[in-house]
Design a protein around this motif. Structure first.
Motif, short mmCIF file in Angstrom:
data_model
loop_
_atom_site.label_atom_id
_atom_site.label_comp_id
_atom_site.label_asym_id
_atom_site.label_seq_id
_atom_site.Cartn_x
_atom_site.Cartn_y
_atom_site.Cartn_z
N GLY A 13 0.82 -1.20 0.00
CA GLY A 13 0.00 0.00 0.00
C GLY A 13 0.85 1.24 0.00
N GLU A 14 0.27 2.33 0.50
CA GLU A 14 0.97 3.61 0.52
C GLU A 14 0.42 4.48 1.62
OE1 GLU A 14 0.03 5.37 -3.30
OE2 GLU A 14 -1.72 6.38 -2.46
N VAL A 15 1.22 5.45 2.00
CA VAL A 15 0.78 6.49 2.91
C VAL A 15 1.27 7.82 2.35
CG1 VAL A 15 2.83 6.24 4.38
CG2 VAL A 15 0.76 7.28 5.32
N GLY A 16 0.45 8.84 2.41
CA GLY A 16 0.81 10.14 1.85
C GLY A 16 0.45 11.27 2.77
N VAL A 17 1.21 12.34 2.70
CA VAL A 17 0.94 13.54 3.49
C VAL A 17 1.02 14.74 2.56
CG1 VAL A 17 3.38 13.75 4.16
CG2 VAL A 17 1.60 14.88 5.53
N LEU A 24 -3.67 13.74 5.43
CA LEU A 24 -2.98 12.47 5.62
C LEU A 24 -3.86 11.37 5.04
CD1 LEU A 24 -0.58 10.90 6.92
CD2 LEU A 24 -2.00 10.71 8.99
N GLN A 25 -3.27 10.48 4.24
CA GLN A 25 -4.05 9.41 3.63
C GLN A 25 -3.24 8.12 3.61
OE1 GLN A 25 -4.85 11.15 -0.25
NE2 GLN A 25 -3.08 10.14 -1.16
N ALA A 26 -3.95 6.99 3.65
CA ALA A 26 -3.30 5.68 3.65
C ALA A 26 -4.19 4.67 2.94
CB ALA A 26 -3.00 5.22 5.07
N ASP A 27 -3.55 3.74 2.23
CA ASP A 27 -4.25 2.72 1.45
C ASP A 27 -3.43 1.44 1.54
OD1 ASP A 27 -5.48 1.12 -0.42
OD2 ASP A 27 -5.08 2.41 -2.13
N TYR A 28 -4.02 0.34 2.07
CA TYR A 28 -3.26 -0.89 2.24
C TYR A 28 -4.12 -2.10 1.91
CZ TYR A 28 0.17 -4.16 4.09
OH TYR A 28 1.10 -5.17 4.21
#
Length: 692
Positions: free
Chosen positions: A171-175, A185-189
């Protein structure tokens, strides 16, 4: 880039019956049959487009555009409004800070779907900023589309395709940070739940907080979703999911700015000016849940049963300013406060079967099903003492301070409306291959619609039924060029009421479209040209105010026509393009122009260029012709907007991206469907993403 879609039924057939495509594989590969099955199901899941059938885009006899995940990322389209601004032929009408209409071909889009199923969106109004990060892509189907919903006007349908579990962990995490104290702040896993990969889950979350260029406006939003899918048997799968969004707004507007001077001229204000007060607020909660069951029969037909729930809650305190302003004193506005609490629940059950069959030596496909939807919409209003409320009646000179008008002393809430709606539809469609080059799509939709309850003191009791046919043809001139034509009935129950508070009878009419779709460079690029016409009777049009100050409407006949041109795909290995031009004409029963708030000409261009393997840049531009609001006597000249992005993939795990919007700092009124406010001036954001 292959601009085609793998048919859903075929993907699942191969996935759940690997012997069809892997008959020559070794015994060791057959031992991994469960993993192969689930990979095919997940990675090739698509919606059924405009017809309910698994057709490729260039074969579908209607205009379809897809906003891809890459486009959403490139232009930092974190909410649905920003996402749909990337769609050819779609106008995003932000006529209030918290309410938006999406329009196409001169009319409001009243039908929205998620993964191909959904309820009519009544007024077409979207309340609050809806999170876009939970969707893989967004499909936009333009024109009447009775096969999908059984109801609809000549505008189109929007289908949101959920992010579903993948077949590997990751997945990913973004700021993100940006103008007006924007923070996100976002996250996708995606996570495999079994060693074989037969079960998996996907988690998506986002939190956002920002101020605004508009005085006093602030927004924050939290979003979360989880979807789990897996294989029950060799022939069946199940998917279930839940999402939740909590969005709070302070300093929102109710209505737009007032641009009318008493001498008939049009006022111009600062971009940051607003009619709101600091005590206003608008908080919403959106929830959705679904469960979906799929079964493949021995003859390769598929049965799909699903249940979808949508919930919406809102609480608001509003302030509305209207009237005409004296150019010298800036007096003349009157205020009207409002406070409402709403609760809407909707349930949709659907079961359908689809697959292929042979007839007269050729293979065809068909789909048949039934669905039942029920929604309950309850709204409470908080009264106030008219005689002792400064927010009601004549107010101060505009612009005024945000704390100039005190909040009313609200009284106990009373029931304002309580509406129950039921929609049952029976539907079927078939693709019939007449020759090797010509096939037809035929279908029907029979609906039974019931609406009862109370609205603003008026008793409501509607009972409607309608059968709508659909027919389309596609002729393959050669491997790269298809001609098409389609016809659909129009049937749209309406939410607008007449002078006596009774809802208008449904809009009825016809929609016709014809065009050509061409593929270039080994299917890397596709061009579409479409010509369309529509006739609609009893279409709701604003007619005035009742003695109690309530809007009422009348039914009129409207004709529309126009054409679209779209180019999408790869020009070279390094350059992606999406370009479109739309022209429309909309006239009333007297032959005069109407719906003038809809631009007659719109041009959109998006070009992304991979400078190197690590650096990608792009430009997005949109130009529209002049518009006007005849009801409010406001005009907006033609204008264009230009946005840009640049992304540096530092390594396989980290990338950083910069976005700049409205580069030329254009000042424009963002909607005249009613009366809007000024769009955002130049702004930017910076996003850092880590993939794992």
């Amino acid at each position: 880039m292959k601009l085609t879609q793998l048919p859903l039924a075929t993907a699942i057939i191969y996935a759940l019956n690997p012997q069809l495509s892997f008959a020559q594989q070794t015994a060791e590969a057959e031992a991994n049959i469960e993993t192969l099955e689930i990979v095919g199901v997940r990675q090739n899941r698509i919606s059924e487009g405009a017809t309910g059938l698994a057709l490729e885009i260039d074969e579908t006899p209607q205009s379809i555009s897809i906003i891809s995940a890459e486009q959403l990322k490139n232009y930092s389209a974190f909410n649905i409004n920003d996402a749909l601004r990337l769609a050819p032929g779609i106008n995003v009408e932000e006529w209030e800070t918290n309410r938006t209409n999406y329009t196409s071909r001169g009319f409001e889009i009243k039908n929205t779907q998620i993964d191909g199923v959904g309820l009519p969106n009544d007024w077409g109004i979207v309340t609050g900023a809806m999170e876009a990060y939970g969707y893989e892509n967004i499909e936009v189907i333009r024109g009447a589309n009775g096969l999908l919903t059984g109801v609809g006007n000549a505008s189109g349908t929007i289908n949101y395709v959920r992010k579903r579990p993948k077949n590997e962990n990751g997945g990913e995490v973004g700021v993100s940070f940006g103008s007006w104290d924007f923070k996100r702040l976002q996250a996708d896993y995606s996570l495999l739940l079994t060693d074989s990969g037969s079960w998996a889950a996907r988690f998506v979350a986002a939190a956002e907080d920002k101020e605004s260029y508009l005085d006093g406006l602030g927004n924050n939003r939290e979003f979360f979703s989880v979807i789990v899918d897996g294989q029950l048997t060799d022939n069946s799968t199940v998917t279930a999911g839940y999402s939740y969004q909590d969005a709070d707004t302070d300093g929102n507007t109710w209505g737009g700015l007032v641009y009318n001077y008493t001498d008939g001229s049009q006022a111009k204000w600062d971009v940051s000016d607003t009619t709101t007060q600091e005590w206003t607020m608008w908080d919403t909660i959106n929830t959705s849940a679904f469960i979906e069951y799929n079964y493949i029969f021995a003859n390769a037909w598929q049965l799909q049963a699903s249940y979808n729930f949508r919930g919406f809650e809102e609480q608001d305190k509003l302030f509305y300013a209207s009237g005409k302003i004296d150019k010298d004193t800036h007096l003349g506005l009157s205020g009207w406060p409002g406070r409402y609490d709403s609760d809407i629940d909707a349930d949709l059950f659907e079961i359908k079967a689809f697959g292929a069959f042979e007839l007269f030596g050729k293979e065809h496909q068909a789909s048949v099903g039934v669905s039942h939807a029920k929604s309950d919409d309850v709204m409470y209003q908080h009264p106030f003492d008219f005689a002792n409320t400064p927010a009601y009646g004549p107010i101060l000179a505009f612009p005024y301070d945000l704390d100039a008008i005190p909040e009313p002393d609200w009284l106990a809430p009373v029931l304002y409306s309580d509406i129950e709606q039921k929609l049952t539809r029976y539907f079927g469609s078939a693709q019939l291959n007449i020759t090797d080059k010509l096939f037809t799509v035929v279908g029907f939709n029979t609906i039974e619609f019931e609406r009862s309850g109370m609205n603003a003191g008026a008793s409501i009791d509607n009972d409607e039924s309608e059968t709508s046919p659909y027919v389309g043809f596609t002729y393959k001139l050669n491997d790269d060029l298809n001609l098409y034509a389609s016809y659909s009935d129009i049937y749209q129950p309406q939410e607008q009421a007449d002078y006596n508070g009774q809802y208008l009878a449904p809009t009825k009419g016809t929609n016709f479209e014809t065009g050509v779709k061409a593929s270039w460079f080994d299917d890397a690029l596709m061009t579409t040209f479409a010509y369309f016409t529509a006739e609609q009777d009893n279409f709701a049009q604003y007619a005035g105010l009742t003695e109690d100050g309530i809007y009422y409407y009348k039914g009129v006949s409207i004709e529309s026509e126009g054409y679209e041109f779209e180019v999408t795909g790869k020009i070279t290995d390094n350059i992606n393009i999406v370009a479109s031009y739309t022209h429309i004409d909309v006239t009333d029963e007297n032959g005069d122009d109407t719906n003038k708030w809809a631009p007659r000409d719109v041009v959109g261009v998006t070009v992304d260029y991979a400078v190197t393997d690590a650096v990608v840049v792009g430009l997005n531009g949109r130009w529209q012709s002049k518009i006007e609001s005849t009801d409010y006597n406001v005009k907006q000249g033609s204008y264009g907007l230009l946005n840009a992005f640049a992304r540096w993939n530092i390594n396989d795990n980290i990338d950083i991206q910069a976005n700049v919007n409205n580069i030329t700092d254009e000042q424009y009124i963002n909607s005249l469907q009613t009366v809007g406010y000024y769009g955002a001036p130049t702004n930017g954001s910076l996003t850092l993403t880590y993939k794992f």
